[in-house]
Design an enzyme around this catalytic site. Structure first.
Site, mmCIF file in Angstrom:
data_model
loop_
_atom_site.group_PDB
_atom_site.id
_atom_site.type_symbol
_atom_site.label_atom_id
_atom_site.label_comp_id
_atom_site.label_asym_id
_atom_site.label_seq_id
_atom_site.Cartn_x
_atom_site.Cartn_y
_atom_site.Cartn_z
ATOM 1 N N LYS A 97 5.496 3.130 17.321
ATOM 2 C CA LYS A 97 5.463 2.114 16.260
ATOM 3 C C LYS A 97 6.740 2.186 15.444
ATOM 4 C CE LYS A 97 2.365 0.026 12.872
ATOM 5 N NZ LYS A 97 0.981 0.010 12.373
ATOM 6 N N ASN A 144 4.799 5.722 3.461
ATOM 7 C CA ASN A 144 4.012 6.166 2.310
ATOM 8 C C ASN A 144 3.626 7.631 2.351
ATOM 9 O OD1 ASN A 144 3.845 3.408 1.399
ATOM 10 N ND2 ASN A 144 2.389 3.096 3.059
ATOM 11 N N ASN A 173 0.832 -1.199 0.000
ATOM 12 C CA ASN A 173 0.000 0.000 0.000
ATOM 13 C C ASN A 173 0.865 1.246 0.000
ATOM 14 O OD1 ASN A 173 -0.489 1.937 2.500
ATOM 15 N ND2 ASN A 173 0.156 -0.048 3.342
ATOM 16 N N ARG A 174 0.400 2.241 -0.705
ATOM 17 C CA ARG A 174 0.982 3.569 -0.644
ATOM 18 C C ARG A 174 -0.157 4.582 -0.489
ATOM 19 N NH1 ARG A 174 2.582 1.974 -6.125
ATOM 20 N NH2 ARG A 174 1.181 2.881 -7.687
ATOM 21 N N CYS A 223 5.718 5.621 8.978
ATOM 22 C CA CYS A 223 4.921 5.406 7.776
ATOM 23 C C CYS A 223 5.797 5.551 6.540
ATOM 24 C CB CYS A 223 3.766 6.399 7.712
ATOM 25 S SG CYS A 223 2.795 6.257 6.203
ATOM 26 N N TYR A 243 -3.895 -7.269 9.818
ATOM 27 C CA TYR A 243 -4.715 -6.544 8.840
ATOM 28 C C TYR A 243 -4.774 -7.366 7.565
ATOM 29 C CZ TYR A 243 -5.999 -2.771 5.495
ATOM 30 O OH TYR A 243 -6.583 -2.015 4.520
ATOM 31 N N ASN A 266 5.795 -1.782 11.542
ATOM 32 C CA ASN A 266 5.049 -1.226 10.433
ATOM 33 C C ASN A 266 5.322 -2.047 9.173
ATOM 34 O OD1 ASN A 266 3.558 0.681 8.865
ATOM 35 N ND2 ASN A 266 4.246 2.335 10.205
ATOM 36 N N GLY A 290 1.964 -8.502 5.408
ATOM 37 C CA GLY A 290 1.469 -9.865 5.259
ATOM 38 C C GLY A 290 2.548 -10.917 5.384
#
Length: 350
Positions: free
Chosen positions: A212, A181, A116-117, A179, A311, A241, A263
């Site tokens: 985190k 992204n 994801n971005r 993060c 997630y 993360n 994942g």
């Protein structure tokens, strides 16, 4: 709940973000119906052996939903009905953000992963804070707070504090400095920048406060974070993360997309970071990265995680995943002779 196995092929024909919004809409409708209570009864595993106390919270089970799924705190009731022991919403920024251009979410089906971005798209701290203040659930509800994209690193402490003050009705707070992204986060991952942000949040009364970590930090940088955790007496650490690394083992055609990988492909590395941290601190750890099965969760718990989050596993396994993991954890505890999750925490740490 076997309906997911029928719906999944149809959902996976849709672009990933479109499918996410479809599931979001279904869950939002579901939590407003009388089905909420019977579904919760079917999917919630109640057993005192699963109970965990960590960072000032009591968890009826150790399986939580990670930030990113419910960015705007719209689904806590639905998520808890799926049997999760806690929920983390966000990431939240001070002002609303649209995030990065689409497409920005990609499945790696052959690898059971996602890239994801998204770019911290959210409704902003004020709207989310009002929503949190009106939300009542029976599990701990945390909020992930992040730097606004337009804010320069030197102004980050004030920006984080503005967000915190708008969402301070949550049960715990996760400082997202990792993060991959959104612009400007690399500059926050040095010791002095982190100390300024966390010190400012502590001065505003932020507690319980967790930080985190990025899985891409070298060991000396992780040690710097642990020193800050000790200096400010933080209540917990979230590890980890998503990663910008791309393992050579990836098979899916989307493997070259830019963004954070989550994942199955990051499972081992995330567990090893949990183990590294657990060997160096007694602060409770939230283990994240590649949790899809009871065995995945158990490995992180034995490595030192008090609780775990997922997630991507929800995307691939469906809405029974928390129930299935909790049932499996009870079997694993019995197999290994532990009388509780807490008894198994860290038995395999260095």
């Amino acid at each position: 709940m076997n309906l997911y196995s029928l719906a999944k092929p149809l959902l996976f024909r849709l672009p990933a973000e479109t499918a996410h919004h479809a599931i979001h809409t279904l869950l939002d409708g579901f939590q407003r119906t009388p089905l909420h209570s019977p579904v919760a009864k079917q999917l919630t595993v109640t057993d005192e052996r699963l109970e965990v106390s960590a960072f000032g919270q009591t968890f009826t089970n150790p399986v939580g939903l990670a930030a990113g799924f419910d960015k705007n705190a719209e689904l806590p009731r639905a998520i808890t009905a799926l049997g999760f022991g806690f929920v983390e919403v966000g990431g939240v920024t001070a002002e609303p953000q649209a995030g990065n251009p689409r497409p920005r979410l990609f499945r790696l089906r052959k690898d059971n992963g996602l890239i994801n971005r998204m770019g911290l798209n959210n409704h902003g701290a004020s709207a989310i804070g009002h929503r949190l203040a009106e939300t009542t659930v029976d599990v701990p509800l945390g909020v992930n707070i992040a730097k606004s994209e337009h804010v320069d690193p030197e102004d980050a402490p004030a920006d984080y504090c503005q967000t915190y003050e708008a969402v301070d009705s949550a049960d715990f707070f996760v400082v997202n400095i990792s993060c991959p992204n959104s612009q400007g986060f690399e500059a926050l991952q040095n010791r002095s920048a982190m100390a300024e942000i966390i010190g400012a949040l502590r001065d505003r009364g932020a507690s319980p406060l967790l930080v985190k970590l990025s899985p891409d930090l070298p060991e000396p940088a992780v040690d710097d974070v642990l020193a800050i955790v000790e200096e400010f007496d933080l209540e917990g650490i979230v590890a980890t993360n998503t990663t910008t690394e791309r393992p050579a083992s990836l098979k899916s055609s989307n493997r070259s997309e830019k963004g954070g990988l989550s994942g199955e492909p990051i499972k081992h590395d995330a567990t090893e970071i949990v183990r590294y941290i657990a060997a160096r601190t007694d602060v409770p750890i939230v283990g994240v990265g590649g949790v899809s099965t009871a065995e995945d969760a158990y490995q992180k718990i034995r490595a030192g995680a008090s609780v775990v989050q997922l997630y991507t596993g929800l995307v691939y396994q469906g809405p029974t995943i928390a129930r299935d993991i909790n049932r499996g954890l009870l079997e694993l505890l019995e197999r290994d002779g532990f009388d509780s999750i807490e008894a198994a925490v860290g038995v395999d740490s260095e």
